[in-house]
Design a protein around this motif. Sequence first.
Motif, short mmCIF file in Angstrom:
data_model
loop_
_atom_site.label_atom_id
_atom_site.label_comp_id
_atom_site.label_asym_id
_atom_site.label_seq_id
_atom_site.Cartn_x
_atom_site.Cartn_y
_atom_site.Cartn_z
N ARG A 49 6.14 61.05 41.34
CA ARG A 49 5.51 62.01 42.26
C ARG A 49 6.27 61.93 43.58
O ARG A 49 6.02 61.06 44.40
CB ARG A 49 4.04 61.65 42.45
CG ARG A 49 3.24 62.64 43.21
CD ARG A 49 1.75 62.25 43.17
NE ARG A 49 0.96 63.26 43.84
CZ ARG A 49 0.64 63.23 45.12
NH1 ARG A 49 1.02 62.21 45.87
NH2 ARG A 49 -0.07 64.20 45.66
N TRP A 50 7.25 62.81 43.75
CA TRP A 50 8.13 62.77 44.92
C TRP A 50 7.55 63.64 46.03
O TRP A 50 7.40 64.85 45.89
CB TRP A 50 9.53 63.25 44.55
CG TRP A 50 10.28 62.32 43.66
CD1 TRP A 50 9.93 61.04 43.31
CD2 TRP A 50 11.50 62.58 43.00
NE1 TRP A 50 10.87 60.50 42.48
CE2 TRP A 50 11.85 61.43 42.27
CE3 TRP A 50 12.35 63.68 42.95
CZ2 TRP A 50 13.02 61.35 41.51
CZ3 TRP A 50 13.49 63.59 42.19
CH2 TRP A 50 13.82 62.44 41.49
N LEU A 51 7.25 63.01 47.14
CA LEU A 51 6.65 63.69 48.28
C LEU A 51 7.72 64.16 49.27
O LEU A 51 8.70 63.44 49.52
CB LEU A 51 5.68 62.75 48.99
CG LEU A 51 4.59 62.13 48.11
CD1 LEU A 51 3.77 61.12 48.91
CD2 LEU A 51 3.71 63.20 47.52
N ARG A 82 9.45 64.54 52.61
CA ARG A 82 9.50 63.70 53.80
C ARG A 82 10.13 64.39 54.99
O ARG A 82 10.22 63.82 56.07
CB ARG A 82 10.29 62.41 53.52
CG ARG A 82 9.73 61.60 52.38
CD ARG A 82 8.33 61.13 52.67
NE ARG A 82 7.90 60.21 51.62
CZ ARG A 82 6.71 59.67 51.59
NH1 ARG A 82 5.84 59.96 52.52
NH2 ARG A 82 6.39 58.87 50.62
N GLY A 119 4.57 52.00 46.30
CA GLY A 119 3.45 51.50 45.51
C GLY A 119 2.71 52.58 44.73
O GLY A 119 1.78 52.29 43.99
N GLY A 120 3.14 53.84 44.89
CA GLY A 120 2.49 54.94 44.19
C GLY A 120 3.23 55.33 42.92
O GLY A 120 4.09 54.59 42.43
N ASP A 121 2.90 56.48 42.40
CA ASP A 121 3.52 57.00 41.19
C ASP A 121 4.99 57.32 41.47
O ASP A 121 5.28 58.17 42.30
CB ASP A 121 2.78 58.26 40.74
CG ASP A 121 3.32 58.87 39.47
OD1 ASP A 121 4.40 58.46 38.99
OD2 ASP A 121 2.66 59.78 38.94
N PRO A 122 5.94 56.65 40.80
CA PRO A 122 7.36 56.88 41.08
C PRO A 122 7.85 58.27 40.67
O PRO A 122 8.93 58.68 41.08
CB PRO A 122 8.07 55.79 40.29
CG PRO A 122 7.11 55.42 39.22
CD PRO A 122 5.74 55.63 39.78
N PRO A 166 9.13 58.90 46.43
CA PRO A 166 7.76 58.52 46.07
C PRO A 166 7.10 57.69 47.17
O PRO A 166 7.78 57.07 48.00
CB PRO A 166 7.94 57.69 44.80
CG PRO A 166 9.36 57.29 44.77
CD PRO A 166 10.12 58.24 45.61
N GLU A 167 5.78 57.69 47.16
CA GLU A 167 5.00 56.84 48.07
C GLU A 167 5.19 55.40 47.63
O GLU A 167 5.08 55.08 46.44
CB GLU A 167 3.52 57.23 47.96
CG GLU A 167 2.63 56.60 49.00
CD GLU A 167 2.83 57.19 50.38
OE1 GLU A 167 2.82 56.40 51.34
OE2 GLU A 167 3.01 58.41 50.50
#
Length: 65
Positions: free
Chosen positions: A57-59, A61, A52-55, A49-50
Motif C-alpha cells: 500500500r504505497w502512499l 508523499r 510498519g504498515g502494508d508494504p 509504504p507506511e
Amino acid sequence: MSSPQCTAHFIGGPLDGHTADVTDWTVDEIATGVLHVVDSWTERADYEPEPGGDPLRWLYRGLHP
C-alpha cells in the motif's frame, strides 16, 4: 511453476487507484516504494509504504524534483 502476481497499490496523489506489478521485486525494493514519472510533470511523484504498515500500500508523499 510461476510465482503468484504481487501488486502494489498507489494511494493518493496523481496515481491514486493505479497499481504496479511488483512480482519480481525484492522485499527491500517493495519496502522502498518508487519515484514515479507522471505524464506532463517535471517532478516525480514519491510513493512509499507506511513504516510498519502494508508494504503493498504505497502512499503519496509529495513531489520529488
